[in-house]
Design an enzyme around this catalytic site. Structure first.
Site, PDB file in Angstrom:
ATOM      1  N   LYS A 130       0.817  -1.187   0.000  1.00  0.00           N
ATOM      2  CA  LYS A 130       0.000   0.000   0.000  1.00  0.00           C
ATOM      3  C   LYS A 130       0.869   1.263   0.000  1.00  0.00           C
ATOM      4  O   LYS A 130       0.413   2.352  -0.306  1.00  0.00           O
ATOM      5  CB  LYS A 130      -0.848   0.040   1.279  1.00  0.00           C
ATOM      6  CG  LYS A 130      -1.774  -1.118   1.457  1.00  0.00           C
ATOM      7  CD  LYS A 130      -2.445  -1.013   2.840  1.00  0.00           C
ATOM      8  CE  LYS A 130      -3.142  -2.294   3.169  1.00  0.00           C
ATOM      9  NZ  LYS A 130      -3.596  -2.289   4.592  1.00  0.00           N
ATOM     10  N   ASP A 135      15.045  -0.120   0.179  1.00  0.00           N
ATOM     11  CA  ASP A 135      15.811  -0.162   1.427  1.00  0.00           C
ATOM     12  C   ASP A 135      16.931  -1.192   1.234  1.00  0.00           C
ATOM     13  O   ASP A 135      17.950  -0.893   0.606  1.00  0.00           O
ATOM     14  CB  ASP A 135      14.822  -0.508   2.543  1.00  0.00           C
ATOM     15  CG  ASP A 135      15.412  -0.444   3.940  1.00  0.00           C
ATOM     16  OD1 ASP A 135      16.404   0.256   4.134  1.00  0.00           O
ATOM     17  OD2 ASP A 135      14.882  -1.107   4.843  1.00  0.00           O
ATOM     18  N   LYS A 147      17.246   4.364  -0.020  1.00  0.00           N
ATOM     19  CA  LYS A 147      18.159   4.341   1.133  1.00  0.00           C
ATOM     20  C   LYS A 147      19.406   3.582   0.687  1.00  0.00           C
ATOM     21  O   LYS A 147      19.595   2.416   1.037  1.00  0.00           O
ATOM     22  CB  LYS A 147      17.506   3.608   2.316  1.00  0.00           C
ATOM     23  CG  LYS A 147      16.397   4.355   3.028  1.00  0.00           C
ATOM     24  CD  LYS A 147      16.011   3.611   4.315  1.00  0.00           C
ATOM     25  CE  LYS A 147      14.745   4.125   4.931  1.00  0.00           C
ATOM     26  NZ  LYS A 147      14.254   3.254   6.023  1.00  0.00           N
TER      27      LYS A 147
HETATM   28  P1  IMP Z   1      13.520  -3.702   1.162  1.00  0.00           P
HETATM   29  O1  IMP Z   1      13.104  -5.055   0.679  1.00  0.00           O
HETATM   30  O2  IMP Z   1      14.388  -3.796   2.380  1.00  0.00           O
HETATM   31  O3  IMP Z   1      14.149  -2.855   0.080  1.00  0.00           O
HETATM   32  O4  IMP Z   1      12.227  -2.995   1.718  1.00  0.00           O
HETATM   33  C1  IMP Z   1      11.436  -2.170   0.970  1.00  0.00           C
HETATM   34  C2  IMP Z   1      10.093  -1.995   1.648  1.00  0.00           C
HETATM   35  O5  IMP Z   1      10.244  -1.865   3.066  1.00  0.00           O
HETATM   36  C3  IMP Z   1       9.421  -0.714   1.209  1.00  0.00           C
HETATM   37  O6  IMP Z   1       8.607  -0.933   0.109  1.00  0.00           O
HETATM   38  C4  IMP Z   1       8.623  -0.322   2.409  1.00  0.00           C
HETATM   39  O7  IMP Z   1       7.374  -0.950   2.385  1.00  0.00           O
HETATM   40  C5  IMP Z   1       9.393  -0.863   3.574  1.00  0.00           C
HETATM   41  N1  IMP Z   1      10.217   0.182   4.193  1.00  0.00           N
HETATM   42  C6  IMP Z   1      11.569   0.303   4.178  1.00  0.00           C
HETATM   43  N2  IMP Z   1      11.987   1.382   4.857  1.00  0.00           N
HETATM   44  C7  IMP Z   1      10.856   1.975   5.313  1.00  0.00           C
HETATM   45  C8  IMP Z   1      10.617   3.179   6.061  1.00  0.00           C
HETATM   46  O8  IMP Z   1      11.523   3.933   6.445  1.00  0.00           O
HETATM   47  N3  IMP Z   1       9.309   3.466   6.316  1.00  0.00           N
HETATM   48  C9  IMP Z   1       8.280   2.687   5.905  1.00  0.00           C
HETATM   49  N4  IMP Z   1       8.462   1.568   5.205  1.00  0.00           N
HETATM   50  C10 IMP Z   1       9.734   1.211   4.901  1.00  0.00           C
END
Ligand code: IMP
Length: 184
Positions: free
Chosen positions: A44, A104, A132
């Site tokens: 979402k 992230d 990030k």
């Molecule tokens: P990744 O798989 O670690 O790249 O995570 C990506 C997902 O984690 C994003 O689509 C977000 O849903 C969630 N996410 C990562 N960092 C944050 C944050 O600072 N706030 C809210 N959701 C986050």
């Protein structure tokens, strides 16, 4: 009771967001000239960004929605990424733009790109609101993004925190007070 009472500070204000999203829309418009891309909203968290981005792209385009789960309401990823809701159309021979809130660690998009590439699209790229970079664990090609941010957990402009998934309605991108995390 305003949700802003839980906010420590605004990291990116709504006017800066508006300008960057509009510039990204213009860039996509020129990069996809004479094409009809399919924009995929990852629910979402991307919903607010998606709604603004598609309205700043001046092209014939279609939209689709996908739901992936990974955070389960906390601030740390579980890495057990699961597809909750798939696309409702074929992407064969289409130019696909995945619209994501944050890249992230990169695990979510890495899994998603692999899944979509099996379906023979003409191309797949990522358009992210936030990057990030310092947290990256797997390499993913982030073709478009609006802001590179430090290692802070952020909420607002579609992004949430906690079991109740609050703060998505804040127009700014914000950092929560420490006690809000501690109470979860
Ligand atoms: P990744 O798989 O670690 O790249 O995570 C990506 C997902 O984690 C994003 O689509 C977000 O849903 C969630 N996410 C990562 N960092 C944050 C944050 O600072 N706030 C809210 N959701 C986050």
């Amino acid at each position: 009771m305003s949700p802003y009472q839980d906010i420590e500070y605004v990291l990116i204000d709504k006017e800066s967001i508006r300008q960057k999203v509009s510039a990204l829309g213009q860039r996509i418009t020129s990069d996809y000239e004479n094409e009809k891309p399919l924009l995929v909203c990852i629910l979402k968290g991307s919903a607010v960004f998606f709604a603004d981005l598609i309205r700043s792209i001046d092209l014939p385009l279609s939209v689709e929605f996908m739901t992936y789960s990974n955070y389960q309401g906390g601030t740390r990823p579980t890495h057990s990424i699961g597809l909750v809701q798939d696309l409702n159309c074929s992407i064969e021979n289409r130019h696909v733009i995945i619209v994501e809130d944050i890249v992230d660690t990169g695990h979510t998009l890495n899994a998603l790109i692999k899944l979509l590439e099996l379906r023979n699209p003409k191309s797949v790229v990522i358009a992210a609101l936030l990057n990030k970079t310092s947290r990256r664990e797997v390499k993913v090609p982030v073709t478009y993004y609006c802001f590179d941010i430090p290692n802070e957990f952020v909420v607002g402009y579609g992004m949430d925190f906690g079991k109740e998934e609050l703060y998505r309605n804040l127009p700014d991108i914000c950092v929560l007070k420490k006690e809000v995390y501690a109470n979860e």
